[in-house]
Design a protein around this motif. Structure first.
Motif, PDB file in Angstrom:
ATOM      1  N   PRO A 127     -15.239  -6.333   5.926  1.00 28.87           N
ATOM      2  CA  PRO A 127     -15.057  -5.081   5.521  1.00 28.87           C
ATOM      3  C   PRO A 127     -13.353  -5.154   5.946  1.00 28.87           C
ATOM      4  CG  PRO A 127     -16.459  -4.799   6.600  1.00 28.87           C
ATOM      5  CD  PRO A 127     -15.536  -6.533   6.875  1.00 28.87           C
ATOM      6  N   ALA A 128     -12.700  -3.571   6.224  1.00 32.44           N
ATOM      7  CA  ALA A 128     -11.361  -3.550   6.302  1.00 32.44           C
ATOM      8  C   ALA A 128     -10.578  -2.313   6.600  1.00 32.44           C
ATOM      9  CB  ALA A 128     -10.293  -4.431   5.258  1.00 32.44           C
ATOM     10  N   LEU A 129     -10.416  -2.259   7.778  1.00 29.23           N
ATOM     11  CA  LEU A 129      -9.866  -0.654   7.445  1.00 29.23           C
ATOM     12  C   LEU A 129      -8.204  -0.138   7.999  1.00 29.23           C
ATOM     13  CD1 LEU A 129     -11.254   1.828   9.736  1.00 29.23           C
ATOM     14  CD2 LEU A 129      -9.059   1.131  11.525  1.00 29.23           C
ATOM     15  N   ALA A 130      -8.528   1.194   6.575  1.00 30.84           N
ATOM     16  CA  ALA A 130      -7.457   1.648   5.590  1.00 30.84           C
ATOM     17  C   ALA A 130      -7.383   2.805   6.246  1.00 30.84           C
ATOM     18  CB  ALA A 130      -7.522   1.637   4.541  1.00 30.84           C
ATOM     19  N   ALA A 131      -6.325   2.817   6.392  1.00 28.06           N
ATOM     20  CA  ALA A 131      -5.145   4.440   6.639  1.00 28.06           C
ATOM     21  C   ALA A 131      -4.123   5.074   5.629  1.00 28.06           C
ATOM     22  CB  ALA A 131      -5.181   4.548   7.901  1.00 28.06           C
ATOM     23  N   LEU A 132      -4.296   6.132   5.310  1.00 28.83           N
ATOM     24  CA  LEU A 132      -2.978   6.647   4.398  1.00 28.83           C
ATOM     25  C   LEU A 132      -1.990   6.649   5.833  1.00 28.83           C
ATOM     26  CD1 LEU A 132      -4.993   9.103   2.343  1.00 28.83           C
ATOM     27  CD2 LEU A 132      -4.158   7.187   1.708  1.00 28.83           C
ATOM     28  N   LEU A 146      -6.330  -2.331   9.535  1.00 29.10           N
ATOM     29  CA  LEU A 146      -5.544  -2.090  10.560  1.00 29.10           C
ATOM     30  C   LEU A 146      -5.954  -2.476  12.141  1.00 29.10           C
ATOM     31  CD1 LEU A 146      -5.175   1.489   9.197  1.00 29.10           C
ATOM     32  CD2 LEU A 146      -3.669  -0.669   9.551  1.00 29.10           C
ATOM     33  N   GLY A 147      -7.029  -3.366  12.188  1.00 28.92           N
ATOM     34  CA  GLY A 147      -7.813  -3.964  13.214  1.00 28.92           C
ATOM     35  C   GLY A 147      -8.971  -4.785  12.633  1.00 28.92           C
ATOM     36  N   ALA A 148      -9.551  -4.386  12.043  1.00 27.03           N
ATOM     37  CA  ALA A 148     -11.175  -4.824  11.375  1.00 27.03           C
ATOM     38  C   ALA A 148     -11.823  -6.161  11.873  1.00 27.03           C
ATOM     39  CB  ALA A 148     -11.843  -4.581  10.342  1.00 27.03           C
ATOM     40  N   ASN A 225       7.980   2.981  -2.511  1.00 28.41           N
ATOM     41  CA  ASN A 225       8.137   2.513  -3.542  1.00 28.41           C
ATOM     42  C   ASN A 225       6.435   1.749  -3.717  1.00 28.41           C
ATOM     43  OD1 ASN A 225       9.021   1.318  -1.583  1.00 28.41           O
ATOM     44  ND2 ASN A 225      11.071   0.328  -2.361  1.00 28.41           N
ATOM     45  N   ILE A 226       5.748   1.363  -2.860  1.00 32.48           N
ATOM     46  CA  ILE A 226       4.959   0.807  -2.921  1.00 32.48           C
ATOM     47  C   ILE A 226       3.678   2.239  -2.154  1.00 32.48           C
ATOM     48  CG2 ILE A 226       4.899  -1.154  -2.923  1.00 32.48           C
ATOM     49  CD1 ILE A 226       5.222  -0.598   0.278  1.00 32.48           C
ATOM     50  N   GLU A 227       2.841   1.440  -2.951  1.00 32.59           N
ATOM     51  CA  GLU A 227       0.968   2.682  -2.684  1.00 32.59           C
ATOM     52  C   GLU A 227       0.194   1.490  -1.517  1.00 32.59           C
ATOM     53  OE1 GLU A 227       2.780   1.830  -6.226  1.00 32.59           O
ATOM     54  OE2 GLU A 227       3.193   4.268  -5.830  1.00 32.59           O
ATOM     55  N   VAL A 228       0.036   0.217  -1.598  1.00 35.77           N
ATOM     56  CA  VAL A 228      -0.611  -0.065  -0.774  1.00 35.77           C
ATOM     57  C   VAL A 228       0.034  -1.114   0.155  1.00 35.77           C
ATOM     58  CG1 VAL A 228      -2.355  -1.589  -0.381  1.00 35.77           C
ATOM     59  CG2 VAL A 228      -2.270  -0.298  -2.121  1.00 35.77           C
ATOM     60  N   VAL A 229       0.061  -1.151   1.323  1.00 37.29           N
ATOM     61  CA  VAL A 229       0.131  -2.776   2.266  1.00 37.29           C
ATOM     62  C   VAL A 229      -0.905  -3.211   2.889  1.00 37.29           C
ATOM     63  CG1 VAL A 229       1.826  -3.255   4.024  1.00 37.29           C
ATOM     64  CG2 VAL A 229       2.266  -1.535   2.872  1.00 37.29           C
ATOM     65  N   VAL A 230      -0.821  -4.777   2.398  1.00 38.78           N
ATOM     66  CA  VAL A 230      -1.967  -5.343   2.789  1.00 38.78           C
ATOM     67  C   VAL A 230      -1.768  -6.456   4.181  1.00 38.78           C
ATOM     68  CG1 VAL A 230      -3.561  -7.608   2.607  1.00 38.78           C
ATOM     69  CG2 VAL A 230      -2.579  -5.425   0.750  1.00 38.78           C
ATOM     70  N   THR A 231      -2.704  -6.532   5.171  1.00 38.81           N
ATOM     71  CA  THR A 231      -2.084  -7.259   6.149  1.00 38.81           C
ATOM     72  C   THR A 231      -3.624  -7.516   6.759  1.00 38.81           C
ATOM     73  OG1 THR A 231      -0.573  -7.148   7.814  1.00 38.81           O
ATOM     74  CG2 THR A 231      -1.638  -4.776   7.842  1.00 38.81           C
ATOM     75  N   ASP A 232      -2.912  -8.510   8.158  1.00 35.60           N
ATOM     76  CA  ASP A 232      -4.321  -9.036   8.650  1.00 35.60           C
ATOM     77  C   ASP A 232      -4.781  -8.044   9.341  1.00 35.60           C
ATOM     78  OD1 ASP A 232      -2.630 -10.095  11.436  1.00 35.60           O
ATOM     79  OD2 ASP A 232      -1.880 -10.369   9.673  1.00 35.60           O
ATOM     80  N   GLY A 233      -6.154  -7.570  10.332  1.00 33.53           N
ATOM     81  CA  GLY A 233      -5.889  -6.526  11.203  1.00 33.53           C
ATOM     82  C   GLY A 233      -4.533  -6.689  12.731  1.00 33.53           C
TER      83      GLY A 233
END
Lengths: 352, 352
Positions: A127-132, A146-148, A225-233
């Protein structure tokens, strides 16, 4: 409509019961269909409820005495899971007593307990932690993880992209949310091997309900100009906190500057509507409510220092994800990914 | 006093010759002992010099025609190193023709060329890119690495701490600069194995000219209570850009807010001294000039979009590091680290 009720860990967070109950009550003033299972010390919850008559017929109390400590190790908290308010809120989701859980407690413990009780969805490894986060445009941008997960491989990142896009479709209404991987440059050769491989896989998987647009650098996250930023925790947590800290830094400097002379003080008073607008836009309470994506159930993390408005926001996030069937959407998207893989293998013409 | 002259790659940067020469001239107006070796297209440098009579007896031109492209791959640029203005500026440092080099060109190429020509100092495995960032207090904070090394081990991070502290002693005058490792939490168990090992080594090496104070989260970098933030190049680059982007985001929002009504516009005009103060404090040109630490020679990277004031700042950074013998300081600190290790081994009682 009948929305499943929301389990609220009433004991977590810096301020505890009072803020959590006030937050739930505030959320209910805005959406009168909301119902709650308030988990924690019954006497204190009852005392807090006295100020909120609108909660009387909308909440049930699940009494428990144990609380997860803010600095407790997740492994330690895990052993007592079913005796704590946090653990019981999650258990309620597991057993269908509630549709979602909201907690402002220890993030690591919340993650560990949620994972153990709800398990990850089929097709999701972690799972991943996602925030707006706010942007220069109307809509927010979603960032995850975001840190999981301190370290992630390409497969994890691709799954995060799919989950983040499903969340973004709900929030923005856009059919194919624009997704980018966080990196230290936009050229294909930049960053780690994991990032490059994830980018390649996302470029290849053209049937997904997202538009993969390559890399984004950390200074462009908020451009709108983007909706989603994906990265490691690890990087996600660094980026999120750097953004929050820098925003606070600038507003602190601004306050000092406004106090630096009588003239500036007068100017400040006159331009107050403008600075209030800014304050509102940047107030973390207005973006409170991070979601653990990829679990069989909705778990929302409220910030430990959130106020009642912040908690109400986290509750609203949970309710919206229930209404819009986030979990089912992610399942469908993962099935789509599986089908793309099958088609590619079947045709013998896998993308390069 | 006789400061060695500074080699300026006159061709790098978004604006090229004019800005680089104006920046050097501006630096010289503030410090009239500065002397320059201007490397690049002679005709264009001469044309740019016509506006700066104070540079006439203070600069020599080293003509060359080839320039490293902004998006050129470092490996590609490396092959033509000695024909380019960037490569020749670095060669001048190598051969003692100049004390330091300043370039606003391609960072990756500058790093690769500097490493090849100047070599890393004995005891340093990899150089790191370090920059000054504003804080809430008077002094700046130094962060490294900002992108020279995508992945780093514990040994690299310890070396970065020593180099960063040497730089901080020059900038802040503090005998034992406070050093922290960038992490996603402050508990000892947080972050990667590399970070935990680096923290252990720094805790053990008590004889160093720095005070190791554990971890720092990315939202606390600018608080002003530390002098050095140590991190790998990936996270450092993410943090730096997130901070820059967020600061710009807030000031952009502020501008919009001030424009939102007549009242706010008037307030803005009155409080202009305050917002100018803020603008000045945040202007990246005032913090321009990142340093490659750990090389046998001083190389300063000016931001590609820096204006003349920014370039002047980068030149001043180079001059200060020459004056204060940064390279010798780092060498002495590394020798100290070596002695600590010898003592520990000799006594048979290595710290836990």
């Amino acid at each position: 409509m009948s929305l499943p009720r929301i389990a609220v860990d009433a004991m977590g967070g810096d301020e505890g019961v009072r803020v959590m109950v006030s937050g739930a009550a505030l959320a209910r003033r805005r959406h009168d269909q909301f119902k709650f299972l308030l988990v924690g010390d019954e006497a204190r919850i009852k005392a807090a409820l006295e100020n909120h008559p609108n909660m009387r017929n909308a909440s049930e109390i699940l009494h428990c005495e144990d609380v997860v400590g803010g600095h407790e190790k997740p492994t330690q908290a895990l052993r007592r899971a079913k005796k704590t308010s946090m653990g019981l809120a999650i258990e309620a989701v597991k057993h269908g007593d509630a549709g979602a859980a909201v907690s402002a407690g220890n993030t690591g413990a919340l993650m560990a307990m949620s994972k153990l009780a709800l398990r990850t969805m089929p097709g999701i490894d972690r799972p991943a932690l996602a925030a707006l986060m706010p942007t220069l445009e109307e809509h927010d941008v979603i960032m995850l993880d975001l840190g999981a997960n301190t370290e992630c491989d390409a497969r994890n990142l691709v799954q995060f992209a799919i989950m983040g896009a499903a969340y973004a479709r709900i929030v923005t209404g856009r059919d194919k949310p624009r997704v980018r991987l966080l990196n230290i440059g936009t050229e294909e050769t930049k960053g780690t091997g994991e990032l490059q491989e994830a980018a390649q896989r996302l470029r290849d998987a053209t049937g997904l309900a997202l538009s993969f647009e390559g890399y984004v650098e950390a200074d462009k996250i908020n451009r709108g100009n983007i909706e989603v930023v994906v990265t490691d925790g690890f990087s996600g947590n660094i980026a999120l906190k750097a953004i929050e800290g820098s925003a606070r830094f600038v507003t602190d400097l601004l306050k000092d500057a406004f106090r630096s002379s009588l003239r500036s003080k007068i100017g400040f008073l006159i331009s107050r509507p403008a600075t209030e607008l800014l304050r509102h836009h940047l107030d973390p309470n207005n973006h409170n409510g991070a979601v653990f994506l990829g679990l069989n159930g909705v778990v929302v993390k409220s910030h430990g220092s959130a106020n009642a408005a912040g908690v109400a926001n986290a509750v609203a996030v949970a309710a919206r994800l229930l209404e819009e069937n986030l979990t089912e959407r992610i399942t469908a998207d993962l099935a789509e990914l599986g089908e793309i893989r099958l088609r590619e293998n079947g045709s013998g013409g896998a993308a390069k």
